[in-house]
Motif scaffolding. Structure first.
Motif, PDB file in Angstrom:
ATOM      1  N   ARG A   4      29.599 -31.154  30.427  1.00  0.00           N
ATOM      2  CA  ARG A   4      28.822 -30.028  29.908  1.00  0.00           C
ATOM      3  C   ARG A   4      28.331 -30.311  28.503  1.00  0.00           C
ATOM      4  O   ARG A   4      28.772 -29.723  27.531  1.00  0.00           O
ATOM      5  CB  ARG A   4      29.672 -28.775  29.899  1.00  0.00           C
ATOM      6  CG  ARG A   4      30.018 -28.346  31.279  1.00  0.00           C
ATOM      7  CD  ARG A   4      30.198 -26.881  31.312  1.00  0.00           C
ATOM      8  NE  ARG A   4      30.338 -26.451  32.687  1.00  0.00           N
ATOM      9  CZ  ARG A   4      29.695 -25.438  33.170  1.00  0.00           C
ATOM     10  NH1 ARG A   4      28.863 -24.771  32.406  1.00  0.00           N
ATOM     11  NH2 ARG A   4      29.869 -25.083  34.416  1.00  0.00           N
ATOM     12  N   ASN A   6      25.500 -29.686  27.284  1.00  0.00           N
ATOM     13  CA  ASN A   6      24.701 -28.669  26.589  1.00  0.00           C
ATOM     14  C   ASN A   6      25.540 -27.574  25.958  1.00  0.00           C
ATOM     15  O   ASN A   6      25.057 -26.893  25.076  1.00  0.00           O
ATOM     16  CB  ASN A   6      23.555 -28.109  27.414  1.00  0.00           C
ATOM     17  CG  ASN A   6      23.854 -27.871  28.833  1.00  0.00           C
ATOM     18  OD1 ASN A   6      24.736 -28.503  29.392  1.00  0.00           O
ATOM     19  ND2 ASN A   6      23.115 -26.969  29.413  1.00  0.00           N
ATOM     20  N   ASP A   7      26.804 -27.476  26.327  1.00  0.00           N
ATOM     21  CA  ASP A   7      27.678 -26.575  25.577  1.00  0.00           C
ATOM     22  C   ASP A   7      27.843 -27.073  24.143  1.00  0.00           C
ATOM     23  O   ASP A   7      27.775 -26.306  23.184  1.00  0.00           O
ATOM     24  CB  ASP A   7      29.045 -26.481  26.252  1.00  0.00           C
ATOM     25  CG  ASP A   7      28.995 -25.593  27.473  1.00  0.00           C
ATOM     26  OD1 ASP A   7      27.918 -25.014  27.709  1.00  0.00           O
ATOM     27  OD2 ASP A   7      30.012 -25.482  28.171  1.00  0.00           O
ATOM     28  N   ASP A   9      25.806 -29.071  22.659  1.00  0.00           N
ATOM     29  CA  ASP A   9      24.487 -28.932  22.063  1.00  0.00           C
ATOM     30  C   ASP A   9      24.264 -27.529  21.528  1.00  0.00           C
ATOM     31  O   ASP A   9      23.752 -27.333  20.428  1.00  0.00           O
ATOM     32  CB  ASP A   9      23.434 -29.211  23.142  1.00  0.00           C
ATOM     33  CG  ASP A   9      22.598 -30.411  22.776  1.00  0.00           C
ATOM     34  OD1 ASP A   9      22.924 -31.044  21.766  1.00  0.00           O
ATOM     35  OD2 ASP A   9      21.640 -30.695  23.508  1.00  0.00           O
ATOM     36  N   ARG A  10      24.680 -26.563  22.359  1.00  0.00           N
ATOM     37  CA  ARG A  10      24.481 -25.172  21.962  1.00  0.00           C
ATOM     38  C   ARG A  10      25.302 -24.822  20.727  1.00  0.00           C
ATOM     39  O   ARG A  10      24.857 -24.082  19.855  1.00  0.00           O
ATOM     40  CB  ARG A  10      24.842 -24.250  23.109  1.00  0.00           C
ATOM     41  CG  ARG A  10      23.637 -23.906  23.962  1.00  0.00           C
ATOM     42  CD  ARG A  10      24.014 -23.563  25.365  1.00  0.00           C
ATOM     43  NE  ARG A  10      25.048 -22.546  25.432  1.00  0.00           N
ATOM     44  CZ  ARG A  10      24.902 -21.406  26.089  1.00  0.00           C
ATOM     45  NH1 ARG A  10      23.759 -21.118  26.668  1.00  0.00           N
ATOM     46  NH2 ARG A  10      25.890 -20.556  26.161  1.00  0.00           N
ATOM     47  N   ASN A  13      23.506 -26.122  17.883  1.00  0.00           N
ATOM     48  CA  ASN A  13      22.348 -25.270  17.646  1.00  0.00           C
ATOM     49  C   ASN A  13      22.735 -24.061  16.812  1.00  0.00           C
ATOM     50  O   ASN A  13      22.027 -23.675  15.884  1.00  0.00           O
ATOM     51  CB  ASN A  13      21.770 -24.778  18.975  1.00  0.00           C
ATOM     52  CG  ASN A  13      20.746 -25.737  19.508  1.00  0.00           C
ATOM     53  OD1 ASN A  13      20.340 -26.660  18.794  1.00  0.00           O
ATOM     54  ND2 ASN A  13      20.314 -25.535  20.728  1.00  0.00           N
ATOM     55  N   ALA A  37      16.449 -29.074  -2.503  1.00  0.00           N
ATOM     56  CA  ALA A  37      15.931 -27.794  -2.077  1.00  0.00           C
ATOM     57  C   ALA A  37      16.713 -27.249  -0.893  1.00  0.00           C
ATOM     58  O   ALA A  37      16.440 -26.173  -0.416  1.00  0.00           O
ATOM     59  CB  ALA A  37      14.461 -27.931  -1.713  1.00  0.00           C
ATOM     60  N   ASP A  38      17.661 -27.984  -0.434  1.00  0.00           N
ATOM     61  CA  ASP A  38      18.321 -27.623   0.804  1.00  0.00           C
ATOM     62  C   ASP A  38      19.839 -27.679   0.638  1.00  0.00           C
ATOM     63  O   ASP A  38      20.334 -28.138  -0.362  1.00  0.00           O
ATOM     64  CB  ASP A  38      17.892 -28.616   1.886  1.00  0.00           C
ATOM     65  CG  ASP A  38      17.671 -27.903   3.192  1.00  0.00           C
ATOM     66  OD1 ASP A  38      18.314 -26.860   3.395  1.00  0.00           O
ATOM     67  OD2 ASP A  38      16.863 -28.389   3.984  1.00  0.00           O
ATOM     68  N   ASN A  40      21.795 -29.677   1.609  1.00  0.00           N
ATOM     69  CA  ASN A  40      22.143 -31.021   2.021  1.00  0.00           C
ATOM     70  C   ASN A  40      22.813 -31.721   0.853  1.00  0.00           C
ATOM     71  O   ASN A  40      22.815 -31.230  -0.265  1.00  0.00           O
ATOM     72  CB  ASN A  40      20.885 -31.787   2.429  1.00  0.00           C
ATOM     73  CG  ASN A  40      20.286 -31.230   3.687  1.00  0.00           C
ATOM     74  OD1 ASN A  40      20.988 -30.679   4.523  1.00  0.00           O
ATOM     75  ND2 ASN A  40      18.981 -31.365   3.807  1.00  0.00           N
ATOM     76  N   ARG A  47      15.020 -41.634  -0.616  1.00  0.00           N
ATOM     77  CA  ARG A  47      15.438 -41.943   0.750  1.00  0.00           C
ATOM     78  C   ARG A  47      14.656 -43.144   1.285  1.00  0.00           C
ATOM     79  O   ARG A  47      13.497 -43.336   0.942  1.00  0.00           O
ATOM     80  CB  ARG A  47      15.211 -40.734   1.642  1.00  0.00           C
ATOM     81  CG  ARG A  47      16.241 -39.652   1.438  1.00  0.00           C
ATOM     82  CD  ARG A  47      16.015 -38.534   2.412  1.00  0.00           C
ATOM     83  NE  ARG A  47      14.931 -37.685   1.953  1.00  0.00           N
ATOM     84  CZ  ARG A  47      15.111 -36.546   1.295  1.00  0.00           C
ATOM     85  NH1 ARG A  47      16.318 -36.130   1.042  1.00  0.00           N
ATOM     86  NH2 ARG A  47      14.093 -35.828   0.917  1.00  0.00           N
ATOM     87  N   ASN A  49      13.963 -45.859   4.848  1.00  0.00           N
ATOM     88  CA  ASN A  49      14.124 -46.203   6.265  1.00  0.00           C
ATOM     89  C   ASN A  49      13.972 -47.704   6.393  1.00  0.00           C
ATOM     90  O   ASN A  49      13.159 -48.305   5.685  1.00  0.00           O
ATOM     91  CB  ASN A  49      13.023 -45.560   7.113  1.00  0.00           C
ATOM     92  CG  ASN A  49      13.233 -44.080   7.324  1.00  0.00           C
ATOM     93  OD1 ASN A  49      14.206 -43.514   6.857  1.00  0.00           O
ATOM     94  ND2 ASN A  49      12.304 -43.464   8.001  1.00  0.00           N
ATOM     95  N   LEU A  50      14.720 -48.306   7.305  1.00  0.00           N
ATOM     96  CA  LEU A  50      14.540 -49.730   7.562  1.00  0.00           C
ATOM     97  C   LEU A  50      14.371 -49.955   9.060  1.00  0.00           C
ATOM     98  O   LEU A  50      15.146 -49.444   9.866  1.00  0.00           O
ATOM     99  CB  LEU A  50      15.735 -50.532   7.058  1.00  0.00           C
ATOM    100  CG  LEU A  50      15.567 -52.045   7.192  1.00  0.00           C
ATOM    101  CD1 LEU A  50      14.605 -52.584   6.150  1.00  0.00           C
ATOM    102  CD2 LEU A  50      16.884 -52.760   7.090  1.00  0.00           C
ATOM    103  N   TYR A  51      13.321 -50.682   9.399  1.00  0.00           N
ATOM    104  CA  TYR A  51      13.054 -50.994  10.802  1.00  0.00           C
ATOM    105  C   TYR A  51      13.043 -52.507  10.985  1.00  0.00           C
ATOM    106  O   TYR A  51      12.592 -53.241  10.108  1.00  0.00           O
ATOM    107  CB  TYR A  51      11.696 -50.433  11.224  1.00  0.00           C
ATOM    108  CG  TYR A  51      11.529 -48.961  10.975  1.00  0.00           C
ATOM    109  CD1 TYR A  51      12.043 -48.028  11.870  1.00  0.00           C
ATOM    110  CD2 TYR A  51      10.865 -48.502   9.845  1.00  0.00           C
ATOM    111  CE1 TYR A  51      11.893 -46.679  11.636  1.00  0.00           C
ATOM    112  CE2 TYR A  51      10.710 -47.150   9.608  1.00  0.00           C
ATOM    113  CZ  TYR A  51      11.226 -46.237  10.505  1.00  0.00           C
ATOM    114  OH  TYR A  51      11.079 -44.897  10.278  1.00  0.00           O
TER     115      TYR A  51
END
Lengths: 148, 128
Positions: A4, A6-7, A9-10, A13, A37-38, A40, A47, A49-51
């Motif tokens: 389960r 999605n439990d 997940d919920r 959420n 601003a958040d 966080n 910040r 990113n590395l690809y």
């Protein structure tokens, strides 16, 4: 029960929703110049990113309001150092009501997953986003192996 | 009735969920002089065409959508696609027809000129 998902997940959420509500509620509360601003973790370095695209690496760095003169890149083998200074862009003759974006400087260094051919590195600055194209050295590039 | 049934069912059917792009409030500086209010908004990576500025009923809505194109597999990702979104109350004295905005180096600069009637006026003292 593990099936389960999605439990779970919920549940997350619901937590996201709570965080959003709190952000909205305290959006203006306790805002300090330069604070995030958040709700966080606050970050003083930009910040990134590395690809990995096989024969080259691509790094993206958020540097809003910085010009290319404000940025300094240093590369040695697989060690990359990024320095930057953001000058205050307070216009002359204005009084300020709110300043969240103040001047700042940062240094951030990375150990990249492979050695870089420093002669072929490209750096591009668009819309406050620095994109570095870092081609790997021949020895570090992936090779197709033929089955005989 | 139908709606209640929908609420009661578990979301079993939606195995694949699409994650909404997160909405983040951008960092903003607000300045003012006699002629205008000036906003500086940090929006790194946002394209000019993805920014929307709306003034309606004394509210200023800012929105900028960022899409990051990725090349190859991600080794680490500290930022991604998002929507910068923030709303301000603006005084009615702003001349909304003359508002203009420029985007440079990931910073949106928004000029909100004050209408003539709202500008401070120097009053001369007459002597007889």
């Amino acid at each position: 029960m593990w099936t389960r998902w999605n439990d779970v997940d919920r549940m997350f959420n619901a937590m996201d929703l709570l965080q959003h509500r709190l952000n909205r509620m305290y959006g203006d509360y306790g805002r300090w110049p330069g604070s995030a601003a958040d709700w966080n973790v606050e970050q003083s370095t930009p910040r990134t990113n590395l690809y990995d695209a096989g024969d080259h690496l691509t790094m993206k760095i958020e540097v809003p309001g910085m010009l290319k003169e404000d940025l300094n890149l240093k590369l040695q083998g697989n060690y990359l150092e990024v320095r930057g200074t953001r000058k205050s862009d307070t216009p002359e003759g204005y009084s300020s009501h709110r300043v969240e974006r103040g001047a700042a400087s940062f240094t951030r260094s990375f150990t990249l997953p492979s050695d870089i051919d420093s002669a072929k590195v490209e750096a591009k600055l668009t819309n406050g986003l620095l994109t570095l194209t870092l081609p790997k050295q021949e020895a570090a590039k992936p090779k197709q192996i033929e089955i005989s | 009735m139908n709606k209640r049934a929908e609420v009661a069912t578990r979301e079993e059917s939606s195995l694949e969920r699409n994650h909404d792009t997160p909405r983040i409030a951008p960092l903003v500086d607000i300045y003012e002089n006699n002629d205008e209010i000036l906003l500086h908004v940090d929006m790194p990576g946002v394209d000019k065409k993805d920014i929307a500025v709306n003034i309606d009923n004394g509210k200023l809505f800012l929105s900028g959508i960022r899409r990051i194109e990725s090349i190859g597999s991600a080794q680490w990702e500290e930022f991604g696609d998002l929507e910068y979104m923030r709303t301000f109350s603006v005084p009615q004295t702003i001349d909304s027809a003359k508002v203009n905005a420029e985007l440079k180096d990931g910073v949106l600069r928004l000029h909100l000129p004050k209408s003539e009637a709202a500008k401070p006026r120097q009053i001369e003292i007459k002597s007889d």
